[in-house]
Scaffold this motif. Structure first.
Motif, PDB file in Angstrom:
ATOM      1  N   UNK A  18      20.167  13.551  16.868  1.00 35.98           N
ATOM      2  CA  UNK A  18      20.967  14.499  16.042  1.00 35.98           C
ATOM      3  C   UNK A  18      20.642  15.832  16.048  1.00 35.98           C
ATOM      4  N   UNK A  19      21.628  16.587  15.597  1.00 40.53           N
ATOM      5  CA  UNK A  19      21.414  18.126  15.829  1.00 40.53           C
ATOM      6  C   UNK A  19      20.194  18.732  15.239  1.00 40.53           C
ATOM      7  N   UNK A  20      19.715  18.068  13.927  1.00 36.78           N
ATOM      8  CA  UNK A  20      18.590  18.709  13.218  1.00 36.78           C
ATOM      9  C   UNK A  20      17.353  18.491  14.185  1.00 36.78           C
ATOM     10  N   UNK A  21      17.445  17.573  15.066  1.00 37.65           N
ATOM     11  CA  UNK A  21      16.368  17.445  15.787  1.00 37.65           C
ATOM     12  C   UNK A  21      16.246  18.677  16.979  1.00 37.65           C
ATOM     13  N   UNK A  22      17.306  19.063  17.506  1.00 35.12           N
ATOM     14  CA  UNK A  22      17.495  20.426  18.221  1.00 35.12           C
ATOM     15  C   UNK A  22      16.820  21.618  17.688  1.00 35.12           C
ATOM     16  N   UNK A  23      17.254  21.633  16.367  1.00 37.51           N
ATOM     17  CA  UNK A  23      16.683  22.830  15.480  1.00 37.51           C
ATOM     18  C   UNK A  23      15.239  22.889  15.499  1.00 37.51           C
ATOM     19  N   UNK A  24      14.638  21.630  15.312  1.00 33.78           N
ATOM     20  CA  UNK A  24      13.185  21.307  15.220  1.00 33.78           C
ATOM     21  C   UNK A  24      12.629  21.589  16.617  1.00 33.78           C
ATOM     22  N   UNK A  25      13.173  21.065  17.755  1.00 34.04           N
ATOM     23  CA  UNK A  25      12.470  21.295  18.836  1.00 34.04           C
ATOM     24  C   UNK A  25      12.473  22.964  19.478  1.00 34.04           C
ATOM     25  N   UNK A  26      13.649  23.803  18.950  1.00 30.88           N
ATOM     26  CA  UNK A  26      13.638  25.086  18.970  1.00 30.88           C
ATOM     27  C   UNK A  26      12.493  25.661  18.159  1.00 30.88           C
ATOM     28  N   UNK A  27      12.394  25.441  17.115  1.00 34.27           N
ATOM     29  CA  UNK A  27      11.482  25.916  15.892  1.00 34.27           C
ATOM     30  C   UNK A  27      10.168  25.843  16.545  1.00 34.27           C
ATOM     31  N   UNK A  28       9.623  24.557  17.129  1.00 32.03           N
ATOM     32  CA  UNK A  28       8.349  24.427  17.541  1.00 32.03           C
ATOM     33  C   UNK A  28       8.160  25.410  18.690  1.00 32.03           C
ATOM     34  N   UNK A  29       9.048  25.653  19.775  1.00 26.64           N
ATOM     35  CA  UNK A  29       8.962  26.496  20.905  1.00 26.64           C
ATOM     36  C   UNK A  29       8.672  27.942  20.361  1.00 26.64           C
ATOM     37  N   UNK A  30       9.424  28.476  19.195  1.00 29.92           N
ATOM     38  CA  UNK A  30       9.210  29.742  18.784  1.00 29.92           C
ATOM     39  C   UNK A  30       7.832  29.871  18.173  1.00 29.92           C
ATOM     40  N   UNK A  31       7.288  28.848  17.347  1.00 35.17           N
ATOM     41  CA  UNK A  31       6.114  29.005  16.751  1.00 35.17           C
ATOM     42  C   UNK A  31       4.937  29.208  17.815  1.00 35.17           C
ATOM     43  N   UNK A  32       5.202  28.792  19.092  1.00 37.43           N
ATOM     44  CA  UNK A  32       4.296  28.779  20.189  1.00 37.43           C
ATOM     45  C   UNK A  32       4.523  30.255  20.779  1.00 37.43           C
ATOM     46  N   UNK A  33       5.516  30.925  20.012  1.00 35.26           N
ATOM     47  CA  UNK A  33       5.612  32.239  20.782  1.00 35.26           C
ATOM     48  C   UNK A  33       6.410  32.197  22.368  1.00 35.26           C
ATOM     49  N   UNK A  34       7.082  31.093  22.649  1.00 35.60           N
ATOM     50  CA  UNK A  34       7.674  31.074  24.104  1.00 35.60           C
ATOM     51  C   UNK A  34       9.201  31.261  23.824  1.00 35.60           C
ATOM     52  N   UNK A  35       9.857  31.474  24.916  1.00 37.04           N
ATOM     53  CA  UNK A  35      11.416  31.718  24.951  1.00 37.04           C
ATOM     54  C   UNK A  35      12.017  30.469  24.427  1.00 37.04           C
ATOM     55  N   UNK A  36      13.005  30.814  23.663  1.00 37.37           N
ATOM     56  CA  UNK A  36      13.920  29.550  23.338  1.00 37.37           C
ATOM     57  C   UNK A  36      14.567  28.795  24.555  1.00 37.37           C
ATOM     58  N   UNK A  37      15.179  27.667  24.134  1.00 37.67           N
ATOM     59  CA  UNK A  37      15.728  26.866  25.336  1.00 37.67           C
ATOM     60  C   UNK A  37      16.985  27.600  25.931  1.00 37.67           C
TER      61      UNK A  37
END
Length: 251
Positions: free
Chosen positions: A185-204
């Motif tokens: 579901x879409x909430x998983x997309x937001x969580x995946x993007x948030x995990x990347x940002x917390x590591x200081x990486x570029x977004x999907x």
């Protein structure tokens, strides 16, 4: 499930497996064990679908199989291995699992308890489907009788965009008689993007421009039924992660 080259992120994945940007979690089945899905799926599924008549090979495909634990558990859940080892190969159930992550596939191969019935290969389904056709040809079949696509769609969608998501569904529908789909579901997309940002990486690359949003499972259903010649025949309910398990059949 992995959908892109993983060499540049291998070290990060070891340090923070919760931020795998391609779905290639190194410990996926420790936090989402096979039972979360198998508890919803009847052990008689192959018989119910008419794919276990004892006269022909039955082929199952597991898309984005990670390290193979679910593939093996799913096989054992559905298939009673014959006591007689001389049973004809043509009557067996064969499962092919694939993932893009070579390390995960190596682990799956090393831990495979049923190498005569279950195979694992490295494959990028967004680029190469020739090996799937070769596998079908080897077994004298025109299609897989059952395809599992469980928690894969989001990673293809985030890394490759709307068109690739629809292309994935179309490809799987074209080689499958039945498709068991679990779309995040879409909430998983937001969580995946948030995990990347917390590591200081570029977004999907495609996250902010995706047009397919909201109820992704429903939009996948609309595509499969409207453009791929499939129909939804059963819902097995939702997993403990609130993801629907939907079964489609080729018309």
């Amino acid at each position: 499930m992995a959908t892109c080259s993983t060499s540049s992120v291998a070290d990060d994945e070891l340090n923070d497996p919760g931020a795998a940007p391609y779905g290639n979690f190194i410990n996926y089945y420790t936090f989402n064990p096979p039972e979360n899905r198998l508890s919803l799926i009847p052990s008689t599924l192959l018989q119910d679908l008419g794919h276990s008549d004892g006269h022909h090979a039955t082929l199952v495909l597991d898309v984005g199989c990670n390290s193979g634990e679910l593939s093996v558990a799913f096989y054992k859940h559905l298939v009673q291995e014959p006591e007689c080892q001389e049973e004809s190969e043509e009557r067996k159930v064969h499962l092919l699992g694939f993932d893009l992550d070579e390390i995960l596939i190596q682990r799956a191969q090393q831990n495979n308890p049923l190498p005569g019935s279950i195979s694992f290969i490295t494959l990028d389904v967004t680029k190469d489907t020739d090996r799937l056709q070769h596998y079908l040809d080897q077994h004298g079949c025109s299609h897989f009788h059952l395809c599992l696509c469980l928690a894969v769609t989001m990673w293809v969608h985030l890394n490759h965009g709307d068109a690739s998501l629809l292309q994935l569904l179309s490809r799987l529908a074209s080689v499958s008689q039945h498709l068991l789909l679990e779309a995040q579901p879409w909430k998983c997309y937001r969580s995946a993007a948030r995990r990347l940002r917390k590591l200081g990486r570029s977004d999907f690359d495609h996250f902010k421009t995706l047009k397919i949003r909201g109820d992704v499972a429903e939009q996948a259903r609309e595509h499969l039924e409207g453009h791929c010649g499939m129909e939804l025949i059963r819902s097995f309910g939702s997993t403990t992660w609130d993801r629907k398990l939907l079964l489609f059949k080729r018309r």
